[in-house]
Design a protein around this motif. Structure first.
Motif, short mmCIF file in Angstrom:
data_model
loop_
_atom_site.label_atom_id
_atom_site.label_comp_id
_atom_site.label_asym_id
_atom_site.label_seq_id
_atom_site.Cartn_x
_atom_site.Cartn_y
_atom_site.Cartn_z
N LEU A 280 0.79 -1.17 0.08
CA LEU A 280 -0.06 0.00 0.02
C LEU A 280 0.85 1.27 0.08
O LEU A 280 0.52 2.26 -0.57
CB LEU A 280 -0.88 0.09 1.07
CG LEU A 280 -2.08 -0.91 1.20
CD1 LEU A 280 -3.02 -0.97 2.48
CD2 LEU A 280 -2.95 -0.53 0.06
N ALA A 281 2.02 1.29 0.64
CA ALA A 281 3.00 2.43 0.62
C ALA A 281 3.54 2.50 -0.49
O ALA A 281 3.58 3.64 -0.96
CB ALA A 281 3.88 2.19 1.75
N ASP A 282 3.81 1.51 -1.34
CA ASP A 282 4.42 1.77 -2.68
C ASP A 282 3.40 2.46 -3.52
O ASP A 282 3.75 3.22 -4.53
CB ASP A 282 4.78 0.33 -3.19
CG ASP A 282 6.02 -0.12 -2.39
OD1 ASP A 282 6.91 0.92 -1.81
OD2 ASP A 282 6.17 -1.42 -2.61
N LEU A 283 2.12 1.84 -3.37
CA LEU A 283 0.82 2.47 -4.32
C LEU A 283 0.83 3.86 -3.97
O LEU A 283 0.67 4.95 -4.88
CB LEU A 283 -0.41 1.79 -3.98
CG LEU A 283 -1.55 2.51 -4.55
CD1 LEU A 283 -1.71 2.07 -6.05
CD2 LEU A 283 -2.86 1.59 -3.97
N PHE A 284 0.72 4.50 -2.78
CA PHE A 284 0.64 5.77 -2.32
C PHE A 284 1.90 6.38 -2.71
O PHE A 284 1.69 7.67 -3.26
CB PHE A 284 0.52 6.02 -0.92
CG PHE A 284 -1.21 5.85 -0.59
CD1 PHE A 284 -1.70 6.82 -0.26
CD2 PHE A 284 -1.47 4.63 -0.36
CE1 PHE A 284 -3.10 7.04 0.07
CE2 PHE A 284 -2.97 4.34 0.05
CZ PHE A 284 -3.77 5.83 0.01
N ASP A 285 3.17 5.90 -2.82
CA ASP A 285 4.05 6.53 -3.25
C ASP A 285 4.01 6.92 -5.03
O ASP A 285 4.34 8.15 -5.28
CB ASP A 285 5.55 5.80 -3.13
CG ASP A 285 6.01 5.68 -1.71
OD1 ASP A 285 5.63 6.89 -1.02
OD2 ASP A 285 6.87 4.74 -1.41
N SER A 286 3.47 6.02 -5.56
CA SER A 286 3.46 6.45 -7.04
C SER A 286 2.24 7.41 -7.32
O SER A 286 2.65 8.00 -8.22
CB SER A 286 2.90 5.15 -7.58
OG SER A 286 1.60 4.48 -7.31
N VAL A 287 1.14 7.45 -6.63
CA VAL A 287 0.12 8.43 -6.73
C VAL A 287 0.78 9.58 -6.32
O VAL A 287 0.57 10.64 -6.98
CB VAL A 287 -1.02 8.15 -5.89
CG1 VAL A 287 -2.11 9.32 -6.02
CG2 VAL A 287 -1.56 6.68 -6.33
N ILE A 288 1.66 10.09 -5.00
CA ILE A 288 2.02 11.32 -4.84
C ILE A 288 2.73 11.44 -5.86
O ILE A 288 3.06 12.80 -6.27
CB ILE A 288 2.75 10.94 -3.53
CG1 ILE A 288 1.82 10.93 -2.50
CG2 ILE A 288 3.72 12.22 -3.34
CD1 ILE A 288 2.55 10.41 -0.94
#
Length: 714
Positions: A280-288
């Motif tokens: 999930l952290a990787d997913l949010f990193d990509s969106v940011i």
């Protein structure tokens, strides 16, 4: 030569005898035909035939005695023959079944009319009349079994009526939701076609799917690029909107919001790693990274996430980004806890007894509309708890009319419902002063929090108001229960617990401090904790010492209203314009603080402002789709979602209530008499995981497309 009179009488008796014999011969054949017609009835596609004369409804799985006829009345949802209406049938099926029932009634009326005419004409002593009847009016045996219905020829239509008829046929044939006619693009489309004149040929399916899909998507992308230009000044909020169910499915929609408008970014199927913090952290990193970390002020997510783990990752890796809870979610949980208080819950159940009795009886519903001036008795809100308190408000407004109705001659003399057990219960409740006192109390304690919910659910920057609104809502409870300390403590404890555990954010406190309408209000004194949160936010947004070298004097200039802050225009605009715009216009005396204030005050504080058509997103992520279909559907959902968001931005009015739907949900606990209501009846994503889709999706997918139809035909 034979006597003519004798010959005529003999012929008449012979013909009558032959016809009687013919009818007897065809009796068995007619019964057989009726059975064959029943077996071929189109309504069998909605039912499963069981042993005996029993059928099972394919929508709600209810077993009915009485065969296909009872099933039709069950699916029609019309009050008749003691058949419980189906709670899960699609609207298009209901309309189809009602049409079938109506047509059969017309056939029965036509048949009975012909029989009556035969009895009247065929009288003793009038042989010539009988012979005339035999020659022209008497139906054949086949016609008696299957009477012909003379087709009605529609009267000629003028151009306006003909256009409306064809539009109506287009809606009916394609199972389109009638609410589509309220869309602003509906009239724009009609106007554009009218300008083309006769002979206009609409775009083909292939042209819509390729040329126009790509062109409109490009237009959307350009609009998004234009909005991005303001992010360097206002910043933006990433909204992570989540849908989960008890089958381990998890979909996340990412949206980006700034003062001008909100855009849908993308939908992600996170089912495989929803409980995995690292993924999930990787997913949010990509969106940011999609929006640029320097532009993102906060990320709003609800408690469906592994909140602590993801939030800690973001806070550790992005020094200037805040992670905030969803204000609407917290407020809904507060209202949900209110409704669980014993006397409030009892009050809601009693009110539902009245509404169910009225909304499940057609004549009773008509009578209610007569006494209320065609106003609805109940309301449907964005969540179950909101619906409960909005309906209590509505019922309180109609109190005198309800009492008048239940005591009226029209009600008391109607045997169809006047003596029912449920009717007696309703009269008892309506005449109970304790019930109405409980309704008044429930409305009084809920209305302040419904008001806050309206403010934060409107899609506008509201982070600067949430602190004050919650404080005023709590003060309303203290004032109302000034003479009842126990009740006051009960409700305030609920509010404080939810605020402390889920809603409080340093960003909210800092926004309150920077809001000129609050800062310069002499009735408001800031607590030390608010100032502490404000300073923490400043340290986070201005991490380097050289960035905040002059910040103390600028804070002093702002709080003392000196420089441009104290000019007449600035003072007059404190409570008139939005706080972010006020700082942009009058904050030049404190440039560093101005930049920080605009970024903070330009943010929303809730994710619960948008329509959710989760069935469309489920189809995007379906494993059965090929790559081309998935890409096309992705583009369609991107366009559809952003068009709806744009429409919300254009049509915001004071009359529109962001927490209430226009139409009554006829499957809600305020209407349906089901002992086991489905968890998918409500647009209530704040409860436990849903086994299905929300209210909007239920209407969108079932009523519009049909449960088995693919969205957009893909």
């Amino acid at each position: 030569m034979k006597n003519p009179k004798k010959s005529a009488a003999s012929v008449f008796l012979s013909v009558e005898k032959d016809q009687s014999l013919s009818l007897c011969k065809l009796t068995y054949s007619a019964e057989e035909k009726r059975r064959m017609v029943r077996e071929k009835d189109v309504c069998w596609e909605y039912a499963e035939k069981l042993d005996g004369n029993k059928v099972r409804c394919k929508f709600c799985q209810r077993v009915l005695n009485g065969g296909i006829s009872r099933l039709k009345h069950h699916l029609s949802r019309l009050p008749s023959k003691g058949v419980n209406p189906c709670s899960k049938v699609r609207d298009d099926v209901t309309d189809r079944v009602r049409t079938i029932i109506a047509s059969k009634e017309e056939v029965k009326e036509t048949s009975s009319g012909k029989k009556q005419k035969l009895v009247e004409v065929k009288s003793p002593g009038n042989v010539s009349a009988s012979k005339a009847l035999m020659s022209f009016d008497t139906p054949t045996p086949i016609q008696k079994v299957f009477p012909n219905v003379t087709p009605m020829v529609p009267p000629p239509l003028n151009n306006q009526e003909n256009a409306e008829r064809n539009i109506a046929l287009f809606f009916f044939e394609n199972k389109l939701d009638f609410s589509i006619a309220r869309s602003s693009s509906y009239q724009l489309m009609i106007d554009a076609i009218a300008k083309c004149g006769p002979g206009f040929i609409g775009p083909s399916a292939e042209t819509l799917k390729t040329t126009w899909l790509e062109r409109v998507k490009s237009e959307m992308s350009l609009q998004s690029k234009d909005i991005e230009k303001e992010w360097s000044t206002t910043g933006c909020t990433i909204i992570a909107d989540t849908w989960t169910d008890n089958k381990s499915r998890a979909l996340i929609n990412f949206l980006v919001s700034s003062p001008s408008r909100t855009f849908f970014h993308k939908s992600v199927d996170a089912s495989a790693y929803f409980k995995n913090t690292k993924c999930l952290a990787d997913l949010f990193d990509s969106v940011i990274q999609d929006f640029g970390p320097e532009n993102v002020v906060q990320i709003i997510m609800d408690s469906s996430f592994n909140y602590t783990g993801v939030a800690n990752h973001i806070l550790q890796n992005y020094a200037t980004i805040f992670v905030s809870p969803c204000a609407s979610q917290c407020l809904n949980l507060i209202l949900e806890e209110f409704s669980k208080v014993d006397w409030v819950n009892r009050c809601i159940l009693q009110a539902q007894t009245i509404s169910k009795f009225i909304y499940n009886n057609a004549s009773m519903l008509d009578l209610m509309k007569k006494f209320t001036g065609s106003q609805e008795l109940i309301r449907t809100g964005i969540t179950k708890s909101v619906s409960n308190f909005l309906s209590l408000q509505s019922m309180l407004k109609q109190r005198s009319r309800l009492k008048h109705m239940f005591n009226s001659p029209e009600y008391c003399t109607n045997s169809s419902y006047g003596n029912k057990t449920q009717s007696i219960s309703c009269i008892s409740i309506v005449e109970d002063n304790d019930f109405w006192r409980a309704v008044e109390e429930s409305v009084a304690i809920s209305e302040p929090f419904l008001k806050v919910l309206r403010e934060v659910s409107g899609g506008k920057p509201s982070v600067g108001f949430i602190y004050e609104l919650m404080t005023r809502a709590k003060e309303s409870i203290r004032t109302y229960y000034i003479m009842d300390e126990n009740k006051c403590k009960t409700f305030l404890d609920i509010v404080d617990r939810k605020w402390r555990d889920q809603l409080h954010s340093p960003l909210h406190a800092a926004a309150a401090f920077l809001n000129p309408g609050i800062q310069y209000n002499p009735e408001i004194k800031f607590l030390t904790s608010i100032k502490e949160d404000f300073f923490k936010v400043l340290e986070k947004l201005l991490p380097m010492p050289e960035m905040r070298r002059d910040i103390t004097s600028q804070i002093f200039t702002f709080t003392k209203a000196t420089g441009m802050f104290g000019c007449s225009l600035a003072m007059e605009a404190r409570d008139v314009v939005s706080p972010g715009l006020w700082w942009e216009q009058y904050g030049d005396s404190a440039p560093v603080l101005q930049r920080v204030a605009i970024r903070i005050l330009s943010q929303v504080c809730s994710s619960f402002t948008f329509e959710r058509h989760w069935s469309a997103f489920q189809q995007i992520h379906s494993e059965k789709r090929n790559k081309i279909d998935r890409e096309t559907l992705n583009d369609l959902v991107y366009i559809n979602y952003n068009l709806k968001l744009a429409r919300q931005t254009r049509t915001k009015t004071l009359e529109a209530d962001p927490i209430q739907f226009d139409d009554i949900d006829m499957t809600s606990e305020w209407v349906e008499e089901s002992d086991n209501p489905s968890p998918t009846q409500w647009l209530d994503r704040f409860g436990s995981a849903l086994d299905g889709s929300d209210l909007n999706t239920r209407q969108f997918n079932a009523a519009i497309f049909g449960s088995n139809d693919h969205i957009f035909g893909l």
